[in-house]
Scaffold this motif. Structure first.
Motif, mmCIF file in Angstrom:
data_model
loop_
_atom_site.group_PDB
_atom_site.id
_atom_site.type_symbol
_atom_site.label_atom_id
_atom_site.label_comp_id
_atom_site.label_asym_id
_atom_site.label_seq_id
_atom_site.Cartn_x
_atom_site.Cartn_y
_atom_site.Cartn_z
ATOM 1 N N GLY A 1 -3.979 -0.529 -4.234
ATOM 2 C CA GLY A 1 -3.240 -0.747 -3.068
ATOM 3 C C GLY A 1 -3.967 -0.891 -1.787
ATOM 4 O O GLY A 1 -3.533 -0.720 -0.696
ATOM 5 N N ARG A 2 -5.281 -1.189 -1.930
ATOM 6 C CA ARG A 2 -6.177 -1.112 -0.539
ATOM 7 C C ARG A 2 -5.844 -2.455 0.164
ATOM 8 O O ARG A 2 -5.379 -3.462 -0.520
ATOM 9 N N ASP A 3 -6.180 -2.308 1.425
ATOM 10 C CA ASP A 3 -6.012 -3.403 2.383
ATOM 11 C C ASP A 3 -6.921 -4.560 2.367
ATOM 12 O O ASP A 3 -8.107 -4.462 2.518
ATOM 13 N N THR B 1 0.791 -1.372 -0.033
ATOM 14 C CA THR B 1 0.009 -0.028 0.017
ATOM 15 C C THR B 1 0.965 1.141 -0.067
ATOM 16 O O THR B 1 0.558 2.204 -0.760
ATOM 17 N N ARG C 1 -5.344 3.918 -5.075
ATOM 18 C CA ARG C 1 -5.674 3.612 -3.890
ATOM 19 C C ARG C 1 -6.577 2.284 -3.798
ATOM 20 O O ARG C 1 -6.653 1.624 -3.121
#
Length: 398
Positions: A371-373, A288, A368
């Motif tokens: 690369g989100r969790d 991320t 975003r």
């Protein structure tokens, strides 16, 4: 006969019985620093009014006057002093310090946020006047100053920006990640010179990067017929890569530094090499943050105009080949149209600025999203079969 002493209902436990003829102390209500009441709001408003009146009396009646900016700054400082003194007298120094620092933080946020909102709103309002669907599919072929702002478009600038920034990211991202891994994961004695070099490049003006590419790769081959070493998008991508490289390197280094050392030690204890540990343990953990580094690098280079003046040069027509001939980009398109005397060209420049801002926001949203969790979703998906199996087993039992 023994009698138990009576205690006051409002008495705090452990303070002993109330003696006859004495008045018990009122119960004390403890307050948190963030707790707000109507009295706190009145104190805030009263302090602001008092500060305004004091400064108005000093600057308008006693002195000869002051400009608006000085009056606002003095009023704000006086307001902080009055509010801090009154709050400390009412609630103590701890709460007063917390309230004053909170006001300073909120004021700083507003000072940064208000100009940003005004600037974005101004670009949106001015850009929508000339932005039409044909802006994305047409170039400036056949456009004269007498035509309206809605005539023509900036498709050639959009294509040039995407190609130049994409090529710059292709050159700078592997180098930036490799440099960050070298600075954070290795124990070489060359780390200190490399870090000094990266820090020096961070303060390098973008126009110097364009001049460097112009002086090293364009001027010496000006007499040759090789189109690769001339004004084109490839040279612009090299200049943009120089500006993106230190941003990506420093951001990735900070992100890799935040990865716990226990993960590295566990991987090395299992027999993995240091390169395998970085690739399979460190990079997935810092995914991320590395995506954020890519976004910051793109944002650093996508709006640069100065390096492109010496490398891409600009062109009003479509040129989709970044390795041959001058090529337009959105920053150059905005720069050249804003400087023209006719209002139609200025409106096209604002339309290009709006498109450029939209592209940056879109890239940020995509980064975003990528690369989100996903750890919570994966854990939830892993727990679903177990709960389903347990419920089916319960239903099957008599």
């Amino acid at each position: 006969m023994l009698t138990t002493p009576r205690t006051d209902p409002g008495q705090r436990p452990g303070s002993g019985p109330v003696r006859p003829g004495t008045v018990s102390a009122p119960s004390f209500h403890r307050r948190r620093p963030r707790e707000r009441t109507a009295t706190d709001v009145v104190t805030l408003v009263g302090s602001l009014i008092s500060a305004y009146c004091v400064n108005w009396l000093i600057f308008e009646r006693i002195l000869s006057g002051v400009d608006l900016f000085g009056f606002v700054v003095c009023t704000y400082l006086t307001f902080l002093v009055i509010f801090g003194v009154v709050t400390a007298d009412r609630l103590g120094r701890l709460v007063a310090t917390d309230r004053v620092v909170t006001l300073l933080v909120v004021t700083g946020a507003l000072v940064v946020l208000v100009p940003l909102v005004v600037l974005i709103g101004y670009i949106v309002v001015e850009g929508l006047r000339a932005l039409r669907p044909n802006f994305f599919v047409e170039d400036q072929q056949g456009i004269t100053p007498l035509m309206p702002a809605t005539a023509g478009g900036g498709s050639h600038a959009i294509v040039g920006t995407v190609e130049q920034v994409g090529l710059a990211l292709l050159w700078s991202l592997p180098l930036g990640i490799a440099a960050a891994v070298f600075l954070n994961e290795s124990r070489s004695r060359w780390r200190r010179p490399v870090r000094v070099f990266v820090d020096a490049m961070s303060g390098l003006p973008s126009i110097v990067a364009g001049l460097f590419i112009f002086a090293v790769l364009i001027l010496p081959y000006a007499q040759s017929n090789n189109p690769l070493f001339g004004y084109n998008g490839f040279m612009a991508s090299l200049a943009l890569a120089i500006t993106m490289l230190p941003t990506i390197t420093r951001t990735v280094e900070v992100v890799l530094r935040l990865v716990p050392d226990g993960l590295r030690e566990a991987s090395l204890a299992l027999g993995a090499s240091r390169a395998r540990t970085v690739w399979s343990v460190v990079f997935p953990t810092a995914r991320t943050g590395m995506t954020t580094a890519v976004v910051l690098g793109i944002a650093r280079a996508v709006g640069e105009t100065a390096p492109l003046l010496f490398t891409a040069f600009g062109y009003d027509l479509m040129n989709s080949n970044p390795f041959r001939g001058p090529q337009e980009s959105l920053p150059l398109f905005v720069y050249r149209n804003i400087r023209k005397p006719d209002e139609a060209a200025i409106a096209r420049g604002f339309a290009g600025a709006l498109v450029l801002m939209t592209i940056v926001l879109g890239l940020f949203a995509i980064a975003r999203f990528v690369g989100r969790d996903r750890s919570r979703r994966q854990a939830r998906a892993a727990s679903m079969p177990r709960s389903t199996a347990s419920s089916s087993a319960r239903s099957s039992t008599p």
